[in-house]
Design a protein around this motif. Sequence first.
Motif, PDB file in Angstrom:
ATOM      1  N   GLY A  94     -13.577 -48.464  56.965  1.00  0.00           N
ATOM      2  CA  GLY A  94     -13.249 -49.307  58.123  1.00  0.00           C
ATOM      3  C   GLY A  94     -14.033 -49.402  59.416  1.00  0.00           C
ATOM      4  N   SER A  95     -15.040 -48.670  59.485  1.00  0.00           N
ATOM      5  CA  SER A  95     -16.023 -48.788  60.882  1.00  0.00           C
ATOM      6  C   SER A  95     -17.101 -49.424  60.191  1.00  0.00           C
ATOM      7  N   ASP A  96     -17.599 -50.326  61.560  1.00  0.00           N
ATOM      8  CA  ASP A  96     -18.995 -50.720  61.348  1.00  0.00           C
ATOM      9  C   ASP A  96     -20.066 -49.812  61.630  1.00  0.00           C
ATOM     10  N   ARG A  97     -20.854 -49.260  60.721  1.00  0.00           N
ATOM     11  CA  ARG A  97     -21.579 -48.096  60.848  1.00  0.00           C
ATOM     12  C   ARG A  97     -22.980 -48.586  60.838  1.00  0.00           C
ATOM     13  N   THR A  98     -23.863 -47.898  61.509  1.00  0.00           N
ATOM     14  CA  THR A  98     -25.275 -48.163  61.512  1.00  0.00           C
ATOM     15  C   THR A  98     -26.161 -46.982  61.405  1.00  0.00           C
ATOM     16  N   ALA A 141     -17.689 -29.473  60.236  1.00  0.00           N
ATOM     17  CA  ALA A 141     -16.385 -30.293  59.866  1.00  0.00           C
ATOM     18  C   ALA A 141     -15.245 -29.625  60.530  1.00  0.00           C
ATOM     19  N   ARG A 142     -14.946 -28.359  60.597  1.00  0.00           N
ATOM     20  CA  ARG A 142     -13.778 -27.807  61.346  1.00  0.00           C
ATOM     21  C   ARG A 142     -13.530 -28.145  62.719  1.00  0.00           C
ATOM     22  N   ARG A 143     -14.766 -28.189  63.662  1.00  0.00           N
ATOM     23  CA  ARG A 143     -14.696 -28.762  64.964  1.00  0.00           C
ATOM     24  C   ARG A 143     -14.214 -30.193  64.825  1.00  0.00           C
ATOM     25  N   GLU A 144     -14.807 -30.936  64.041  1.00  0.00           N
ATOM     26  CA  GLU A 144     -14.289 -32.313  64.303  1.00  0.00           C
ATOM     27  C   GLU A 144     -12.861 -32.341  63.849  1.00  0.00           C
ATOM     28  N   GLN A 145     -12.512 -31.703  62.821  1.00  0.00           N
ATOM     29  CA  GLN A 145     -10.941 -31.686  62.788  1.00  0.00           C
ATOM     30  C   GLN A 145     -10.305 -31.298  63.850  1.00  0.00           C
ATOM     31  N   ALA A 146     -10.763 -30.286  64.694  1.00  0.00           N
ATOM     32  CA  ALA A 146     -10.020 -29.902  65.818  1.00  0.00           C
ATOM     33  C   ALA A 146     -10.193 -30.978  67.047  1.00  0.00           C
ATOM     34  N   CYS A 147     -11.197 -31.727  67.005  1.00  0.00           N
ATOM     35  CA  CYS A 147     -11.290 -32.544  68.036  1.00  0.00           C
ATOM     36  C   CYS A 147     -10.407 -33.700  67.868  1.00  0.00           C
ATOM     37  N   LYS A 148     -10.223 -34.269  66.449  1.00  0.00           N
ATOM     38  CA  LYS A 148      -9.349 -35.199  66.219  1.00  0.00           C
ATOM     39  C   LYS A 148      -8.135 -34.749  66.601  1.00  0.00           C
ATOM     40  N   LEU A 149      -7.686 -33.501  66.339  1.00  0.00           N
ATOM     41  CA  LEU A 149      -6.291 -33.083  66.598  1.00  0.00           C
ATOM     42  C   LEU A 149      -5.953 -33.384  68.254  1.00  0.00           C
ATOM     43  N   LEU A 150      -6.972 -32.949  68.942  1.00  0.00           N
ATOM     44  CA  LEU A 150      -6.828 -33.000  70.582  1.00  0.00           C
ATOM     45  C   LEU A 150      -6.714 -34.299  70.743  1.00  0.00           C
ATOM     46  N   VAL A 151      -7.559 -35.213  70.318  1.00  0.00           N
ATOM     47  CA  VAL A 151      -7.309 -36.784  70.400  1.00  0.00           C
ATOM     48  C   VAL A 151      -5.853 -37.313  70.122  1.00  0.00           C
ATOM     49  N   VAL A 174     -19.934 -43.405  70.554  1.00  0.00           N
ATOM     50  CA  VAL A 174     -18.619 -44.260  70.662  1.00  0.00           C
ATOM     51  C   VAL A 174     -18.163 -44.365  68.987  1.00  0.00           C
ATOM     52  N   ARG A 175     -18.983 -44.192  68.229  1.00  0.00           N
ATOM     53  CA  ARG A 175     -18.619 -44.407  66.727  1.00  0.00           C
ATOM     54  C   ARG A 175     -17.904 -43.304  66.273  1.00  0.00           C
ATOM     55  N   LEU A 176     -18.238 -42.137  66.605  1.00  0.00           N
ATOM     56  CA  LEU A 176     -17.463 -40.834  66.377  1.00  0.00           C
ATOM     57  C   LEU A 176     -16.100 -40.757  67.071  1.00  0.00           C
ATOM     58  N   ALA A 177     -16.118 -41.210  68.261  1.00  0.00           N
ATOM     59  CA  ALA A 177     -14.783 -41.436  69.058  1.00  0.00           C
ATOM     60  C   ALA A 177     -13.895 -42.306  68.356  1.00  0.00           C
ATOM     61  N   HIS A 178     -14.380 -43.361  67.923  1.00  0.00           N
ATOM     62  CA  HIS A 178     -13.509 -44.604  67.345  1.00  0.00           C
ATOM     63  C   HIS A 178     -13.107 -43.955  66.057  1.00  0.00           C
ATOM     64  N   LYS A 179     -13.816 -43.393  65.216  1.00  0.00           N
ATOM     65  CA  LYS A 179     -13.409 -42.530  64.170  1.00  0.00           C
ATOM     66  C   LYS A 179     -12.345 -41.807  64.063  1.00  0.00           C
ATOM     67  N   TRP A 180     -12.294 -41.238  65.201  1.00  0.00           N
ATOM     68  CA  TRP A 180     -11.021 -40.070  65.431  1.00  0.00           C
ATOM     69  C   TRP A 180      -9.817 -40.888  65.805  1.00  0.00           C
ATOM     70  N   LEU A 181      -9.999 -42.069  66.977  1.00  0.00           N
ATOM     71  CA  LEU A 181      -8.930 -42.790  67.326  1.00  0.00           C
ATOM     72  C   LEU A 181      -8.331 -43.781  66.274  1.00  0.00           C
ATOM     73  N   GLN A 213      -7.632 -42.111  77.736  1.00  0.00           N
ATOM     74  CA  GLN A 213      -7.521 -41.681  76.502  1.00  0.00           C
ATOM     75  C   GLN A 213      -9.080 -41.704  75.564  1.00  0.00           C
ATOM     76  N   VAL A 214      -9.374 -42.903  75.833  1.00  0.00           N
ATOM     77  CA  VAL A 214     -10.737 -43.328  74.814  1.00  0.00           C
ATOM     78  C   VAL A 214     -11.926 -42.650  75.636  1.00  0.00           C
ATOM     79  N   ALA A 215     -11.729 -42.364  76.900  1.00  0.00           N
ATOM     80  CA  ALA A 215     -12.878 -41.682  77.756  1.00  0.00           C
ATOM     81  C   ALA A 215     -12.922 -40.073  77.244  1.00  0.00           C
ATOM     82  N   TYR A 216     -11.435 -39.587  77.190  1.00  0.00           N
ATOM     83  CA  TYR A 216     -11.411 -38.250  76.668  1.00  0.00           C
ATOM     84  C   TYR A 216     -11.974 -37.991  75.111  1.00  0.00           C
ATOM     85  N   ALA A 217     -11.660 -38.987  74.268  1.00  0.00           N
ATOM     86  CA  ALA A 217     -12.306 -38.936  72.898  1.00  0.00           C
ATOM     87  C   ALA A 217     -13.802 -38.841  72.880  1.00  0.00           C
ATOM     88  N   VAL A 218     -14.415 -39.881  73.807  1.00  0.00           N
ATOM     89  CA  VAL A 218     -15.860 -39.928  74.109  1.00  0.00           C
ATOM     90  C   VAL A 218     -16.403 -38.677  74.760  1.00  0.00           C
TER      91      VAL A 218
END
Length: 487
Positions: A307-311, A361-371, A399-406, A438-443
């Motif tokens: 569902g994300s527009d990737r480049t 991969a585990r850090r990304e899961q931790a970041c997603k949990l915090l967001v 922005v793509r990575l933050a949008h993925k978590w959000l 919130q978005v700035a925190y994710a970014v």
Amino acid sequence: MPRNGAGGSTLTPADTIKLEEKPFIQAPKPRGSGITVPIEQIAPCPRNLRGDDLWPDPEERDRMVASLKRKGLIQALVVVDVAEYVAHYPEDEEAFSPDHRYVVVAGHCRLDAAPDAGLTDLRVDVQNEHASDVDSIFLDENLNRQALTCFQEGEGYRRLRVNKGWSDKEIAEHYGFSKSKSRVTKRIAILPLVEVTAARESILSSERGSLTPDKAYTIISVVKDPQLVMPTYELMTARNLDAREAGRLLQLSTIEAEKTATPIPHPATSAESAPPASENKDEQTLTPGGEQQPGQGDGTDGGETTGSDRTDSADSGTDDEQGAKNESGGHDETSSKTGNPPKQQESRLTDMEKQQIAADARREQACKLLVQEYREPLVDGHVVRTAATTLAMVGSQTVRLAHKWLSEIESSSAQGYSSPTSYRDHVLAGQDGALMLQVAYAVALADDELRAQDRRRKPDFRVIRHWRYLIEAAKYEPSSWEQQYLR
């Protein structure tokens, strides 16, 4: 001091000032009528980048043959003596027969077409001074006519880098594309894909949707293993992922497969030594690389998103639109003849790289949990303004990575936007200060996480601070590789 005219000095240097210039190798040009020799004495150059691919269009050869029949050989072939050539390239000595006296430097197409035109003798211009520069000459001759594939071009650059010690910048400046040094770097980097049939054919294909040299470079920079380039590209296309996400997902599945893979018994081995077969046939599936991995029920594919527009990443340039042998991983004929089981294809990743990929991969899961657990803060106008400036200046990959978590958070407004940048612009244009924070925190988390995943540099204070924050805020357990920097 007396002056001549408006500010000019009357003093002139006694001698002409000559600037020291780097020697510039140019393709040889015929200097005269030359000499006529039997065609049997002329050999094609073993270092010709085009090899047997002299005629991309068969009609070109027919036209050359017809021209030689009508007018004969108008321009002499530029050649060097075999002895002079072998003195510089002794590894090619076996390519010549005792009848060969000359090696072609310029004129391979004419030499190839001459027998069909009925010519038995050809005129040659001997220029032995160019014997040491044939690699550069072949590039000069063919780049101007765009007659080389990206792999042939890359091999030419590689030879100059190895044999002459030229840097990528010097090669680019020499051939007139000094603003595109990355062209040289990318062409050399994708050379291992010559041995990977599917990737090579896709790159050389002109069909829409085929793999381009730029995308191939981006992917191989991520996955390292040439055998994973096409599976990664197919995953990018099918699931609308960028190279980093697709490569990470494929590498994780390969690592998991290595942990759970069961050796396949060879027919020659005894049934007693064979491992028991699984009762559930659906328990295991095959990865795109052909290795076994656990089925969907074990949750190993939890990192996939859609569902994300990737480049592609910023490493992909627009100026380039268009090694070692790789293990095929197939059946070993030698092993089958001796009755030994075939070798299973192994990952090209080192243990350290596998550990780093799993930690990412585990850090990304931790970041997603915090967001996801982010609570509405005390909205302050000054803080919101700072957050807005940060969002406007951050890079597209962040922005793509933050949008993925959000977008993976239930009831998040990010789910309604397939384009990460469109969502960022929506947030910036809105009046919701809490959402902007919130978005700035994710970014901010995404920017630090991407920096932590960058293997081109050692972890700096910012990366270490990011790790410590995840340990404290998300109970992240660092790997042994990270622990050595946290001490």
